[in-house]
Design a protein around this motif. Sequence first.
Motif, mmCIF file in Angstrom:
data_model
loop_
_atom_site.group_PDB
_atom_site.id
_atom_site.type_symbol
_atom_site.label_atom_id
_atom_site.label_comp_id
_atom_site.label_asym_id
_atom_site.label_seq_id
_atom_site.Cartn_x
_atom_site.Cartn_y
_atom_site.Cartn_z
ATOM 1 N N TYR A 134 -8.165 -14.243 -0.314
ATOM 2 C CA TYR A 134 -8.316 -13.344 0.824
ATOM 3 C C TYR A 134 -7.018 -13.252 1.620
ATOM 4 C CZ TYR A 134 -10.054 -11.403 5.235
ATOM 5 O OH TYR A 134 -10.227 -10.629 6.348
ATOM 6 N N ALA A 135 -6.336 -14.387 1.756
ATOM 7 C CA ALA A 135 -5.065 -14.408 2.498
ATOM 8 C C ALA A 135 -3.996 -13.563 1.820
ATOM 9 C CB ALA A 135 -4.570 -15.849 2.644
ATOM 10 N N HIS A 136 -4.180 -13.323 0.512
ATOM 11 C CA HIS A 136 -3.230 -12.502 -0.231
ATOM 12 C C HIS A 136 -3.743 -11.080 -0.460
ATOM 13 C CE1 HIS A 136 -1.559 -16.486 -1.027
ATOM 14 N NE2 HIS A 136 -0.437 -15.877 -1.337
#
Length: 382
Positions: A134-136
């Motif tokens: 999700y962070a990417h």
Amino acid sequence: MDVAIIGAAMTDFGEREGWILELLSEAGRACLDDAGVAGDAVDHLVVSNMASGEFEGQTGTMNALASDLGVLPAYAERVDQTSASGGAGLQTAVRAVASGTSEMALLVGGEKMTHRKTAESADIVASVTHPFEYAHGVTLPSFAGLVARLYLSETAATCESLAAVAVKNHRHACSNPHAQFHKPITRSDVLESPLVADPLRLYDYCPVTDGSAALLCCPVSTAREYTDEFVRVTGIGGATDTHLVQHRPNPMQLRAVEESGQTALSMADCRPADIDVAELHDMATVLEPLQLEALGFAEQGDGWKHAIGEAIPSGPLSVNTSGGLKARGHPLGATGVAQAVEVYRQLLGEAGDRQVEADRGLTCNIGGFGNCVTTAVFEGGA
């Protein structure tokens, strides 16, 4: 497996007024009325819901619903398996009846989503992804785009092939009075809609939806006390795949769909060719052919041919006669239940203008992008 479904109901799907409890109550009451069963006959209430806390700040829906429906003192529980919550709830209700711990299990699934802004709803749904991914930037729509790009490069499928999935399912939804959309679309409509995650466009994805659906399960012997017409659940299976998508050997291979499908079909003692109608989880158009392949209805790389009318090895098969998630709508916790409601109606010959010839049906409800899956097989006839 000695489990019958004797009642089914669903609300209209789309943008609905009110709150989650009102939607759940609407479907639950209609289901009990459909079966002709009083609330006090229910001994187990299963509520499928992914995120009423996140969407509405409402928890404890199962307790409130038990009171609303007058099913006290039935045991009530909530099942959350992300967007596969409905299928997981079905498995919970079926197991309760099959084990003998429940004589009458009422399953109600629902979600209230449209009152939140689209970005807020998308972020809540994206919580099913792994925090690292999700962070990417990995969300379900973006991952669907990545897999679609791979599918188009590895098979003979085209963007037009995937657009045909959306066209077919919108056509089916036009005959479903409870569906969110009742307007046919063309391939051009899909291909000219705004780009979301290359190569998938806006009309390749399902909408944000409010709605609820319900089923009433009991032993076959009990079913015969209420009706001469019911549907049997003959097989059900669940499976889980890696949370991190990067750990999958082949993103196009939905291993949890394969495993759950094999379990359900084996339990039902049938083959893919024996299934006449299937409700598949088309959150994005590419998911429909991938499921057809994983479940054994089509050869690897050929699932897209079904939507454009080419024959597949399993023979005549009607897919997403309800309109699917794409056009019926996708209220997370209700979806797996609504899939079973459609198959129930088809097997009883109660599907109206969208009725097909069917003796056996299958549902496949997916959490995330194949992270967790429930597949079930149904048969008509007492």
